[in-house]
Design an enzyme around this catalytic site. Structure first.
Site, PDB file in Angstrom:
ATOM      1  N   VAL A   1       0.838  -1.204   0.000  1.00 23.05           N
ATOM      2  CA  VAL A   1       0.000   0.000   0.000  1.00 23.05           C
ATOM      3  C   VAL A   1       0.876   1.257   0.000  1.00 23.05           C
ATOM      4  CG1 VAL A   1      -1.765   1.307   1.242  1.00 23.05           C
ATOM      5  CG2 VAL A   1      -1.920  -1.184   1.120  1.00 23.05           C
ATOM      6  N   CYS A   2       1.931   1.242   0.799  1.00 27.92           N
ATOM      7  CA  CYS A   2       2.830   2.391   0.865  1.00 27.92           C
ATOM      8  C   CYS A   2       3.482   2.669  -0.488  1.00 27.92           C
ATOM      9  CB  CYS A   2       3.921   2.150   1.913  1.00 27.92           C
ATOM     10  SG  CYS A   2       3.293   1.901   3.586  1.00 27.92           S
TER      11      CYS A   2
END
Length: 211
Positions: A44-45
């Site tokens: 996600v990052c």
């Protein structure tokens, strides 16, 4: 420590992917978005940092500097930058703070022990040129942020800082705004000569001010 709206954003000196910087000095007279991500080399990052890199011209246009942070070391940030460019199509173009001792994360309250006592949550701080906190957002690690929404919020913050207006629900740049209730009709006539629609005495709708 819990930072509240109107508090002075703590200053810090840190190593980043763009070299060592002092936060307040780096900001200068600009706005800033400081955001944390839980860890390097996580899915996600990776998508988030690619999106911020894509949107950087939009932040630049608004006079906003962006800076990311995690508790990973600088060598991990630099190694991960290649993955971001490869998978997201946008190379890192803003500094990432290395905070392995968690000093800055603790200053800003980015670690929420009940969620995870090791990694930062997805915190967002919008900080004005006066170094005051204008907005805080906190997302869990599982949910990627909407940085288009953060740009919309900045548009509202910058507009309402300069004019006696507030922005209604779902407002977008260029749409009608609301004259603040603290302004009397007499005062409003001076500031808004184009007039307004009084839906209710306390709900006065007017075109977005220019400039």
């Amino acid at each position: 420590m819990t930072l509240q709206l109107g508090d002075t954003a703590p200053d810090f000196e840190a190593d980043t992917t763009d070299g060592t910087l002092k936060f307040h000095e780096w900001m200068g007279d600009d706005w800033a978005v400081l955001f944390s991500h839980p860890a390097d080399f996580t899915p996600v990052c990776t998508t988030e940092l690619g999106e911020v890199a894509r949107l950087k011209p939009e932040f630049d246009k608004r006079g906003v500097k962006v800076i990311g942070l995690s508790v990973d070391p600088l060598e991990d940030h630099r190694a991960w930058a290649g993955d971001i460019a490869e998978t997201q199509g946008h190379a890192l173009n803003f500094p990432l703070v290395a905070d392995p001792d968690r000093e800055i994360a603790d200053l800003y309250g980015m670690i929420h022990p009940q969620a995870d006592d090791s990694f930062t949550v997805r915190s967002v701080f919008v900080i004005g040129p006066d170094k005051k906190v204008k907005l805080t957002l906190t997302y869990p690690a599982s949910t990627g942020r909407n940085f288009e929404e953060i740009l919309r919020i900045i548009d509202s913050l910058q507009l309402t800082a300069d004019h006696s207006v507030a922005t209604p629900v779902n407002w977008q740049q260029g749409e009608d705004v609301i004259i603040v209730p603290s302004l009397s009709d007499e005062e409003a006539r001076e500031k808004f000569p184009q007039g307004w629609e009084a839906v209710k005495p306390y709900l006065r709708v007017t075109p977005q001010p220019k400039g």
